[in-house]
Design a protein around this motif. Structure first.
Motif, PDB file in Angstrom:
ATOM      1  N   GLY A 111      21.917  14.079   1.288  1.00  0.00           N
ATOM      2  CA  GLY A 111      23.037  13.284   0.802  1.00  0.00           C
ATOM      3  C   GLY A 111      22.948  11.801   1.073  1.00  0.00           C
ATOM      4  O   GLY A 111      23.873  11.060   0.711  1.00  0.00           O
ATOM      5  N   ARG A 112      21.852  11.329   1.673  1.00  0.00           N
ATOM      6  CA  ARG A 112      21.710   9.903   2.001  1.00  0.00           C
ATOM      7  C   ARG A 112      20.483   9.327   1.327  1.00  0.00           C
ATOM      8  O   ARG A 112      19.459  10.000   1.193  1.00  0.00           O
ATOM      9  CB  ARG A 112      21.555   9.711   3.517  1.00  0.00           C
ATOM     10  CG  ARG A 112      22.732  10.124   4.363  1.00  0.00           C
ATOM     11  CD  ARG A 112      22.393   9.912   5.835  1.00  0.00           C
ATOM     12  NE  ARG A 112      22.003   8.529   6.091  1.00  0.00           N
ATOM     13  CZ  ARG A 112      21.252   8.151   7.145  1.00  0.00           C
ATOM     14  NH1 ARG A 112      20.804   9.043   7.993  1.00  0.00           N
ATOM     15  NH2 ARG A 112      20.961   6.876   7.318  1.00  0.00           N
ATOM     16  N   GLU A 113      20.565   8.050   0.934  1.00  0.00           N
ATOM     17  CA  GLU A 113      19.378   7.370   0.448  1.00  0.00           C
ATOM     18  C   GLU A 113      18.517   6.979   1.637  1.00  0.00           C
ATOM     19  O   GLU A 113      18.992   6.388   2.605  1.00  0.00           O
ATOM     20  CB  GLU A 113      19.741   6.120  -0.356  1.00  0.00           C
ATOM     21  CG  GLU A 113      18.498   5.452  -0.936  1.00  0.00           C
ATOM     22  CD  GLU A 113      18.811   4.258  -1.817  1.00  0.00           C
ATOM     23  OE1 GLU A 113      18.887   4.426  -3.047  1.00  0.00           O
ATOM     24  OE2 GLU A 113      18.975   3.150  -1.260  1.00  0.00           O
ATOM     25  N   MET A 114      17.224   7.307   1.547  1.00  0.00           N
ATOM     26  CA  MET A 114      16.292   7.064   2.645  1.00  0.00           C
ATOM     27  C   MET A 114      15.097   6.261   2.150  1.00  0.00           C
ATOM     28  O   MET A 114      14.669   6.386   0.994  1.00  0.00           O
ATOM     29  CB  MET A 114      15.800   8.395   3.220  1.00  0.00           C
ATOM     30  CG  MET A 114      16.892   9.384   3.597  1.00  0.00           C
ATOM     31  SD  MET A 114      17.748   8.953   5.108  1.00  0.00           S
ATOM     32  CE  MET A 114      16.553   9.504   6.329  1.00  0.00           C
ATOM     33  N   PHE A 115      14.547   5.438   3.042  1.00  0.00           N
ATOM     34  CA  PHE A 115      13.310   4.713   2.769  1.00  0.00           C
ATOM     35  C   PHE A 115      12.154   5.651   3.101  1.00  0.00           C
ATOM     36  O   PHE A 115      11.972   6.063   4.244  1.00  0.00           O
ATOM     37  CB  PHE A 115      13.260   3.444   3.618  1.00  0.00           C
ATOM     38  CG  PHE A 115      12.013   2.628   3.419  1.00  0.00           C
ATOM     39  CD1 PHE A 115      11.666   2.155   2.170  1.00  0.00           C
ATOM     40  CD2 PHE A 115      11.198   2.308   4.491  1.00  0.00           C
ATOM     41  CE1 PHE A 115      10.523   1.392   1.990  1.00  0.00           C
ATOM     42  CE2 PHE A 115      10.062   1.544   4.332  1.00  0.00           C
ATOM     43  CZ  PHE A 115       9.726   1.086   3.071  1.00  0.00           C
ATOM     44  N   ASN A 116      11.359   5.998   2.085  1.00  0.00           N
ATOM     45  CA  ASN A 116      10.391   7.087   2.194  1.00  0.00           C
ATOM     46  C   ASN A 116       9.055   6.596   2.760  1.00  0.00           C
ATOM     47  O   ASN A 116       8.304   5.899   2.083  1.00  0.00           O
ATOM     48  CB  ASN A 116      10.171   7.721   0.821  1.00  0.00           C
ATOM     49  CG  ASN A 116       9.355   8.980   0.887  1.00  0.00           C
ATOM     50  OD1 ASN A 116       8.932   9.416   1.951  1.00  0.00           O
ATOM     51  ND2 ASN A 116       9.135   9.587  -0.265  1.00  0.00           N
ATOM     52  N   LEU A 117       8.760   7.005   3.990  1.00  0.00           N
ATOM     53  CA  LEU A 117       7.490   6.659   4.631  1.00  0.00           C
ATOM     54  C   LEU A 117       6.598   7.882   4.804  1.00  0.00           C
ATOM     55  O   LEU A 117       5.686   7.878   5.637  1.00  0.00           O
ATOM     56  CB  LEU A 117       7.757   6.011   5.989  1.00  0.00           C
ATOM     57  CG  LEU A 117       8.206   4.544   5.912  1.00  0.00           C
ATOM     58  CD1 LEU A 117       8.929   4.117   7.182  1.00  0.00           C
ATOM     59  CD2 LEU A 117       7.011   3.630   5.639  1.00  0.00           C
ATOM     60  N   THR A 118       6.844   8.922   4.023  1.00  0.00           N
ATOM     61  CA  THR A 118       6.053  10.149   4.132  1.00  0.00           C
ATOM     62  C   THR A 118       5.239  10.444   2.881  1.00  0.00           C
ATOM     63  O   THR A 118       4.465  11.396   2.855  1.00  0.00           O
ATOM     64  CB  THR A 118       6.968  11.361   4.391  1.00  0.00           C
ATOM     65  OG1 THR A 118       7.751  11.610   3.219  1.00  0.00           O
ATOM     66  CG2 THR A 118       7.892  11.113   5.568  1.00  0.00           C
ATOM     67  N   SER A 119       5.381   9.670   1.839  1.00  0.00           N
ATOM     68  CA  SER A 119       4.813  10.009   0.540  1.00  0.00           C
ATOM     69  C   SER A 119       3.342   9.603   0.439  1.00  0.00           C
ATOM     70  O   SER A 119       2.906   8.604   1.020  1.00  0.00           O
ATOM     71  CB  SER A 119       5.605   9.300  -0.563  1.00  0.00           C
ATOM     72  OG  SER A 119       4.983   9.465  -1.810  1.00  0.00           O
ATOM     73  N   ASN A 120       2.583  10.377  -0.353  1.00  0.00           N
ATOM     74  CA  ASN A 120       1.220   9.988  -0.720  1.00  0.00           C
ATOM     75  C   ASN A 120       1.180   9.303  -2.088  1.00  0.00           C
ATOM     76  O   ASN A 120       0.107   9.194  -2.694  1.00  0.00           O
ATOM     77  CB  ASN A 120       0.311  11.215  -0.747  1.00  0.00           C
ATOM     78  CG  ASN A 120       0.094  11.792   0.644  1.00  0.00           C
ATOM     79  OD1 ASN A 120       0.125  11.077   1.637  1.00  0.00           O
ATOM     80  ND2 ASN A 120      -0.128  13.094   0.715  1.00  0.00           N
ATOM     81  N   ASP A 121       2.307   8.827  -2.556  1.00  0.00           N
ATOM     82  CA  ASP A 121       2.395   8.115  -3.837  1.00  0.00           C
ATOM     83  C   ASP A 121       1.933   6.675  -3.639  1.00  0.00           C
ATOM     84  O   ASP A 121       2.681   5.722  -3.836  1.00  0.00           O
ATOM     85  CB  ASP A 121       3.836   8.175  -4.355  1.00  0.00           C
ATOM     86  CG  ASP A 121       4.003   7.540  -5.724  1.00  0.00           C
ATOM     87  OD1 ASP A 121       2.997   7.468  -6.468  1.00  0.00           O
ATOM     88  OD2 ASP A 121       5.130   7.110  -6.038  1.00  0.00           O
ATOM     89  N   TYR A 122       0.674   6.514  -3.256  1.00  0.00           N
ATOM     90  CA  TYR A 122       0.168   5.241  -2.744  1.00  0.00           C
ATOM     91  C   TYR A 122       0.308   4.076  -3.720  1.00  0.00           C
ATOM     92  O   TYR A 122       0.532   2.938  -3.297  1.00  0.00           O
ATOM     93  CB  TYR A 122      -1.294   5.393  -2.330  1.00  0.00           C
ATOM     94  CG  TYR A 122      -1.551   6.424  -1.261  1.00  0.00           C
ATOM     95  CD1 TYR A 122      -0.657   6.631  -0.206  1.00  0.00           C
ATOM     96  CD2 TYR A 122      -2.697   7.211  -1.298  1.00  0.00           C
ATOM     97  CE1 TYR A 122      -0.902   7.576   0.773  1.00  0.00           C
ATOM     98  CE2 TYR A 122      -2.958   8.161  -0.322  1.00  0.00           C
ATOM     99  CZ  TYR A 122      -2.059   8.341   0.712  1.00  0.00           C
ATOM    100  OH  TYR A 122      -2.308   9.275   1.679  1.00  0.00           O
ATOM    101  N   LEU A 123       0.165   4.328  -5.002  1.00  0.00           N
ATOM    102  CA  LEU A 123       0.260   3.255  -5.999  1.00  0.00           C
ATOM    103  C   LEU A 123       1.658   3.148  -6.609  1.00  0.00           C
ATOM    104  O   LEU A 123       1.889   2.326  -7.492  1.00  0.00           O
ATOM    105  CB  LEU A 123      -0.775   3.459  -7.108  1.00  0.00           C
ATOM    106  CG  LEU A 123      -2.230   3.237  -6.691  1.00  0.00           C
ATOM    107  CD1 LEU A 123      -3.178   3.657  -7.811  1.00  0.00           C
ATOM    108  CD2 LEU A 123      -2.483   1.788  -6.303  1.00  0.00           C
ATOM    109  N   GLY A 124       2.579   3.972  -6.149  1.00  0.00           N
ATOM    110  CA  GLY A 124       3.952   3.908  -6.654  1.00  0.00           C
ATOM    111  C   GLY A 124       4.120   4.471  -8.051  1.00  0.00           C
ATOM    112  O   GLY A 124       5.095   4.137  -8.739  1.00  0.00           O
TER     113      GLY A 124
END
Length: 392
Positions: free
Chosen positions: A36-49
């Motif tokens: 339920g909260r917006e979070m800054f994602n530091l776990t993703s492998n989406d390296y190029l966005g």
């Protein structure tokens, strides 16, 4: 049996090693909705966005028409590639990979895991030896176990140890294959591929290189660390998973034409699985062509990574590596778990990485930076981590 599983799970919880699933929604660039909260994602492998880029995905789907819906955007292959599950976009993708990399042949698997458990067992037998970096991905270790070849692990990025093993065992085996990742996923450090090539050439070995965490990010065209280090032509088996920076699924193997044909006939993880659907093959082709020109994103990611490492070190934190994978070594499992919860309370999506994923006593945060981040997103991160590690 039921009670036994329950006790095992309780033991994992007591050791701070119990894992769970974390459903996310509302992806918007490097931000997601979690609980339920917006979070800054530091776990993703989406390296190029790419995975979080709405515009890129709209451009992809703008190609959809009534005529190409099933052939290029179909959702089900409904068969293996050897039966009726093959499709033209997969072959176009393999040709695009050949053109970019300059290898004789390419074969696309359903995932990096499928490739790593499928190639080594198919190609090698008891007359062969695999020498693998100790910190290679679990899928590589599983592939070695499934193979009838002998296998030994050399100390992480210790090429003197590797060469000593080669000298000791080379004459006893028909083929010796050196297996390494290029960028290691938990430490963010990089293999010296030039040194691997030197050992290969001096001792008549083969090199199997997994570039999962380097595809899209390194080299003038984003082809990986082998391109950056100028040794692409010296790699015998090149594995390129699409699950990280390319924001998709699947993995290609670059090799000789004979090896490609051999894998089609003998690689069990290729033969005995339903093919990827046409929409995935089309997306992979679309994304791969874009990655070749994403120089600005690569530069942005490099600058952010260097700046964050400096910030962490200035705060006295223990970090390592040289890539956009930035570890913060904490130590005990419980400390990492508690600190991650405090970071989540501050709006950072961080989960603790614990054994057996990493060695005992090295539980950590694995900070994964992506090109759609800005320094303003990261400037207070090191200080917040210090606060999260304080007792109370």
């Amino acid at each position: 049996m039921k009670a036994q599983f329950g006790q095992t799970l309780e033991d994992l919880a007591q050791a701070g090693r119990l894992r769970d699933l974390h459903p996310l929604s509302g992806r918007r660039g490097c931000r997601v909705i979690w609980q339920g909260r917006e979070m800054f994602n530091l776990t993703s492998n989406d390296y190029l966005g790419i995975a979080g880029n709405n515009d890129i995905q709209q451009q992809f789907y703008s190609q959809l028409t009534e005529d190409n819906l099933l052939d290029r955007f179909g959702l089900g292959a409904a068969s293996s590639r050897l039966l009726s599950g093959d499709c033209e976009p997969l072959h176009e993708l393999e040709q695009a990979l050949l053109s970019a990399y300059g290898f004789p042949a390419a074969l696309f698997f359903n995932s990096g895991y499928h490739a790593n458990i499928g190639v080594l067992p198919a190609l090698l037998d008891k007359r062969d030896l695999i020498l693998s970096d100790k910190l290679n991905h679990a899928s590589i270790h599983d592939g070695m176990r499934l193979s009838s070849a002998a296998h030994k692990r050399y100390r992480h990025c210790d090429y003197e140890h590797l060469e000593s093993l080669v000298k000791q065992h080379r004459d006893a085996y028909d083929r010796v294959v050196i297996v390494s990742e290029s960028v290691f996923s938990m430490d963010g450090d990089v293999a010296d591929i030039r040194e691997l090539v030197r050992i290969k050439q001096e001792h008549n070995c083969l090199i199997y290189l997994d570039e999962a965490h380097a595809i899209g990010l390194y080299g003038s065209h984003g082809l990986g660390k082998a391109e950056e280090q100028g040794v692409l032509a010296d790699i015998d088996l090149f594995v390129g998973p699409f699950g990280k920076a390319p924001a998709s699924v699947g993995a290609f193997v670059l090799c000789s034409e004979n090896i490609r044909n051999y894998l089609i006939n003998y690689s069990r993880s290729f033969i005995f699985t339903t093919a990827l659907p046409p929409v995935v093959a089309s997306w992979n082709l679309f994304v791969f062509k874009r990655i070749l020109d994403m120089t600005n994103e690569r530069q942005q990611l490099c600058q952010l990574s260097d700046r964050l490492r400096t910030s962490l070190l200035n705060e006295g934190l223990h970090t390592a590596g040289s890539t956009n994978i930035v570890p913060v070594i904490i130590g005990e499992n419980s400390h990492a778990v508690n600190a991650a919860k405090r970071m989540q309370d501050r709006g950072y999506l961080i989960f603790p990485v614990r054994p057996p994923t990493v060695p005992e006593g090295t539980a950590r945060f694995r900070l994964s930076l992506t090109a759609d981040m800005q320094w303003s997103d990261l400037q207070f991160l090191a200080g917040d981590i210090v606060k999260s590690l304080q007792p109370g």
